[in-house]
Write a protein that holds these residues in place. Structure first.
Motif, PDB file in Angstrom:
ATOM      1  N   GLU A  43    -128.793  -4.350 -12.027  1.00  0.00           N
ATOM      2  CA  GLU A  43    -127.113  -4.236 -13.083  1.00  0.00           C
ATOM      3  C   GLU A  43    -126.320  -4.776 -12.103  1.00  0.00           C
ATOM      4  O   GLU A  43    -126.156  -5.853 -13.270  1.00  0.00           O
ATOM      5  N   MET A  44    -125.726  -4.348 -10.791  1.00  0.00           N
ATOM      6  CA  MET A  44    -125.048  -5.999 -10.755  1.00  0.00           C
ATOM      7  C   MET A  44    -125.285  -7.066 -10.210  1.00  0.00           C
ATOM      8  O   MET A  44    -124.780  -8.190 -10.580  1.00  0.00           O
ATOM      9  N   LEU A  97    -125.694  -9.514 -13.447  1.00  0.00           N
ATOM     10  CA  LEU A  97    -124.541  -9.547 -13.638  1.00  0.00           C
ATOM     11  C   LEU A  97    -123.693 -10.464 -12.394  1.00  0.00           C
ATOM     12  O   LEU A  97    -123.367 -11.795 -12.990  1.00  0.00           O
ATOM     13  N   CYS A 116    -120.257  -2.759 -13.142  1.00  0.00           N
ATOM     14  CA  CYS A 116    -120.662  -2.216 -13.707  1.00  0.00           C
ATOM     15  C   CYS A 116    -120.625  -0.608 -13.283  1.00  0.00           C
ATOM     16  O   CYS A 116    -120.358   0.244 -14.248  1.00  0.00           O
TER      17      CYS A 116
END
Length: 574
Positions: free
Chosen positions: A92-93, A96, A111
């Motif tokens: 997820e990070m 980004l 996050c």
């Protein structure tokens, strides 16, 4: 200098005397500007390096407290390691950075802040305390990305009382390593927080909910922290100071005695090199099997084979006789848990007084299915077991469970017995109920069974016979290892299902006392190994020589083996 009291919320008891030191915590400046597409790989490398460094830092912290925190308290750091290894969390990070073109520090902040905001609206107070864990991880990763420390830890000296505006678990641990006299926090040290648990485990008094403006003017001034009454006393008077010094010395002496006992016990416990504790318990048929063994070395009794009481009797033991036998074991264990297995009689385990009351159609029954047919015998045994619950931590396990219907019927009988005993004014405590999984049907129906029990025991002796065709009377190590990968896969599936439902798993049987196989069982997630008392020292010794990570790697390597030689080769390298 006027005596001043500052009131807070006590989260760790005890007395400490020293100068107040206000720890400066730098604000982390987050870069919110977007990056160029060409810079994404560089930012991802920064993120990965920062996360890897955070893992090392957490491991070092955990390792440094191995001898001073209990295994349970030290495993707080496992939560951090799990989060830092979470692939979806890291992905997820990275997304980004790659898709939104965020700097690495902003991706981390964005996050984790989203997770924190979700917890903030939760009504669960325990879950709210995990906010401080997430903030800690966020600050740690960002600090590593920036290459700087956000706290001036090096300026802390011994015998200070440290004030922090925001206390996190890792900060609490780093402060504790400085041998401080106490910790006071504006936030982050609620009683259920990991920071408070660490400080309590180390015997360091701590207070929460003290605002910075209430202590700002007392920086480097002498004070007393009273963790029992929840207050800081600045400039205590002479008599008060003498009283607190006496309290401190008495408390320190008591803590040292407790700590000494903890270290003495730890040397005998089955604790891996990376601090993981696995319970090693005894299988017994009667009290005499424990007489030559120090029960202080045991984590509990993993199995009381009650059928031996019946088989050795010339007549059916009544409720009183059974109670006396079970009560002696429970008392000897001095509040440690005792798992009493109900009758496992039928087929190869005969008892004349019962068999004369059954007909040939019941001869194929074993374990719980036999007891459900012999309901009067079953009720009498349940009454005897439950009556011992006032003496300690008593648990009941039902043998040879095949279906969820058997568990439901057994639980209904337990409820009926409980109501009867309450009406008779018998003192009772809560008794956990478990199932012994040792048949093909039991494994097949494991998901349904797990919904209705508190724990399971995996009976490997019968499982080896049912699944692998190894006679229970022929347990040679070489024979077992020949089928080990396949058999281990079956146990792994059962443990995986249990862990999904947060159920405790005990491995019971001869293979639990094989040193090499014990490591594999620990590696696939067993919480407990239950065996003959004489073999416990040997197993504890081997477990203390390996790390949990090593055990996991070994187990999953063996699981991938498709032949005997490969598995044996790996096992022989341990």
């Amino acid at each position: 200098m006027t005596r001043t009291e500052v009131i807070g919320t006590s989260v760790s008891n005890g007395i400490g005397l020293g100068k107040i030191h206000i720890l400066k915590q730098k604000t982390l400046d987050i870069n919110k500007e977007k990056i160029d597409q060409d810079d994404t790989l560089e930012e991802i490398e920064k993120l990965e390096t920062a996360i890897n460094n955070a893992k090392i830092e957490i491991y070092d912290l955990k390792d440094s407290f191995r001898d001073s925190l209990s295994e349970h308290d030290n495993n707080i750091f496992e939560v951090y390691k799990m989060i830092l290894k979470d692939k979806s969390f890291i992905r997820e990070m990275k997304d980004l950075i790659e898709l939104q073109l965020y700097h690495a520090d902003y991706a981390v902040d964005y996050c984790i802040s989203n997770y924190i905001n979700a917890l903030l609206i939760s009504n669960n107070e325990y879950m709210k305390q995990r906010i401080h864990d997430l903030r800690d991880i966020k600050q740690r990763i960002i600090r590593n990305i920036h290459g700087e420390d956000s706290e001036e830890i090096d300026k802390i000296v011994r015998k200070q009382i440290i004030f922090v505006q925001q206390l996190t678990p890792s900060l609490a641990a780093r402060i504790a390593k400085k041998k401080v006299m106490g910790v006071i926090a504006q936030e982050g040290a609620a009683y259920l927080s990991h920071a408070a648990i660490i400080l309590r485990g180390l015997g360091i008094p701590a207070l929460n909910n003290i605002k910075v403006e209430n202590v700002n003017s007392f920086n480097e001034e002498f004070a007393v922290i009273d963790g029992d009454k929840g207050k800081i006393i600045v400039y205590p008077d002479k008599l008060e100071l003498e009283k607190y010094r006496a309290y401190y010395k008495a408390g320190l002496k008591n803590y040292r005695l407790i700590f000494k006992e903890f270290l003495r016990r730890r040397k005998r416990c089955a604790v891996t090199t990376d601090g993981y504790k696995i319970d090693v318990t005894a299988n017994i048929g009667n009290l005499q099997e424990l007489d030559k063994f120090n029960d202080n070395d045991l984590d509990g009794i993993g199995l009381v084979r009650t059928e031996l009481l019946f088989i050795k009797s010339n007549k059916m033991p009544d409720e009183k006789e059974q109670y006396n036998a079970y009560a002696k074991i429970v008392k000897k264990m001095n509040k440690k848990f005792v798992v009493i297995r109900t009758l496992d009689i039928g087929q190869d385990k005969a008892f004349n007084d019962i068999n004369t009351k059954t007909n040939s159609s019941l001869e194929v029954l074993r374990g719980i299915s036999f007891s459900l047919v012999q309901k009067d015998v079953f009720i009498e045994q349940i009454r005897a077991i439950m009556s011992t619950s006032e003496l300690g931590d008593v648990r009941i396990s039902f043998p040879m469970v095949n279906t969820v219907n058997e568990i439901l019927k057994a639980k209904n009988i337990v409820r009926e017995v409980y109501r009867d005993l309450v009406r008779e004014n018998k003192p009772l405590r809560h008794v956990k109920l478990g199932a012994t999984i040792e048949t093909k049907e039991g494994v097949k129906n494991i998901r349904d069974i797990l919904e209705h029990v508190d724990f399971i025991s995996i009976g490997t002796n019968d499982m080896l016979e049912q699944f692998m065709g190894i006679d229970r009377r022929d347990f040679k190590s070489e024979r077992i290892k020949s089928v080990l990968p396949e058999f281990l896969a079956i146990i792994t599936n059962v443990i995986t299902e249990a862990k999904r439902r947060n159920r405790r798993v005990s491995i019971c049987g001869e293979i639990a006392s094989d040193p090499l196989i014990a490591i594999l069982l620990m590696g696939i997630g067993a919480d407990e190994l239950s065996m003959m008392p004489a073999k416990i020292d040997k197993i504890c010794h081997i477990i203390r020589r390996v790390s949990l990570e090593e055990a996991r790697k070994l187990a999953y390597t063996v699981l991938e083996c498709d032949n005997i030689d490969a598995a044996e080769h790996i096992l022989n390298r341990v």
